[in-house]
Design an enzyme around this catalytic site. Structure first.
Site, PDB file in Angstrom:
ATOM      1  N   GLY A  40       0.833  -1.212   0.000  1.00 13.41           N
ATOM      2  CA  GLY A  40       0.000   0.000   0.000  1.00 13.41           C
ATOM      3  C   GLY A  40       0.860   1.252   0.000  1.00 13.41           C
ATOM      4  N   GLY A 250       6.308  -4.158  -9.018  1.00  9.41           N
ATOM      5  CA  GLY A 250       4.874  -4.321  -9.290  1.00  9.41           C
ATOM      6  C   GLY A 250       4.076  -3.196  -8.649  1.00  9.41           C
ATOM      7  N   ASP A 251       4.499  -2.795  -7.456  1.00 10.84           N
ATOM      8  CA  ASP A 251       3.809  -1.693  -6.759  1.00 10.84           C
ATOM      9  C   ASP A 251       3.998  -0.386  -7.523  1.00 10.84           C
ATOM     10  OD1 ASP A 251       3.128  -3.480  -4.770  1.00 10.84           O
ATOM     11  OD2 ASP A 251       4.936  -3.044  -3.608  1.00 10.84           O
TER      12      ASP A 251
END
Ligand code: RIB
Length: 303
Positions: A40, A250-251
């Site tokens: 996140g 990927g984030d």
């Protein structure tokens, strides 16, 4: 237009090694560094660095580590008013090993991330949020609450269903854009091997589609990114770069994509920008600290 991220915040303890250990083996670490991480937090930093006003909802422990991570997030321009500090609970941690080949292994201890609740989501006004972006390191019940409320407010709901969890699939029907890597695609689509070519990826992705208007984006590592709709698919080829640390790549892709879509950039161009952002991120150490700025991405795309 704003990106609202609901997700995890971790302290990443990153040990560099020559080769990853095999089960039962002990290897010498070359270095140990602490970074802001968590899917996140990484995605929120990536979106903010791409120029989107970005809010992060999540939880850290009421400890020094939690306060430091919140301060780092704020330093990257992420709004952290919706990040709870929970007394008596540890801040999430990730133990990360990165090999010389840039391969990695990660063990995450959720701590406060597991305490995010649907009630925390319901208490938060979502007016004006263009893109809602979630991953699966915070409880799916909270993500469901966010996506249900978001739908009624006209927000675009983006789910990076990572790490692959059995409960994750229940969120797919509430999702407008689903982002997976090849391993996650194979897991959710119950395949015995990872799909590689665009045609195989498209067939597997369409098995997961729960609505005709859904888009599934599959990151293919150095091979690039596939975007699949019910009737069409396209591939954006990977950029040739020398990777030193792929943790958070990927984030980076997810956050940069959310920022581009929040800025009304069309899907193909948004995927192209996010692909370039991820290629830049693997050339630096650490997850959150490796997220590139919008200017860096634009210069890279022009080169
Ligand atoms: O996706 C990379 C992230 O996964 C790391 O920063 C680590 O914290 C884990 O959550």
């Amino acid at each position: 237009m704003t990106v609202f991220v609901l997700g995890s915040i971790n302290l990443d303890a990153v040990a560099r090694v020559d080769d990853l250990p095999r089960p039962g083996e002990t290897v010498a670490g070359l270095s140990l560094e602490l970074f802001l991480g968590g899917k996140g937090a990484n995605q929120a930093v990536a979106a903010a660095r791409m120029g989107a006003p970005t809010r992060l909802m999540g939880a850290v422990g009421g400890d020094e580590s939690g306060r430091n991570l919140k301060a780092k997030l704020a330093g990257y321009g992420v709004q952290v008013a919706d990040v709870m500090e929970l007394d008596g609970v540890a801040t999430g941690q990730a133990h990360v090993w990165v090999a010389k080949s840039a391969e990695n292994m990660i063990v995450v201890t959720a701590g406060a991330n597991a305490r995010v609740t649907p009630q925390q989501v319901s208490a938060t006004p979502l007016e004006g949020q263009r893109v809602l972006l979630c991953q699966l390191e915070t409880p799916p019940t909270a993500i469901e609450a966010l996506f249900r409320t978001g739908a009624s407010k006209g927000a675009l709901r983006v789910l990076n269903a990572a790490p692959a969890l059995p409960q994750g699939a229940a969120l797919f029907p509430l999702t407008d854009i689903l982002i997976l890597n090849q391993t996650e695609l194979a897991t959710y689509a119950k395949l015995d091997r990872e799909p590689v070519r665009l045609e195989e990826v498209s067939i597997a992705a369409r098995k997961l589609m729960s609505r005709p208007d859904q888009i599934i984006i599959v990151t293919l590592g150095s091979a690039g990114v596939a975007a699949v709709r019910r009737d069409e698919a396209f591939l954006i080829e990977g950029k040739k770069v020398k990777a030193i640390d792929t943790v958070g790549a990927g984030d980076c892709f997810c956050g940069a994509l959310a920022a581009a879509l929040a800025g009304n950039i069309d899907l193909r161009d948004a995927v192209e920008m996010a692909n370039a952002a991820a290629a830049l991120s693997v050339q630096k150490a650490g997850a959150a600290p490796s997220m590139p700025s919008r200017r860096e991405v634009e210069v890279f795309l022009e080169s």
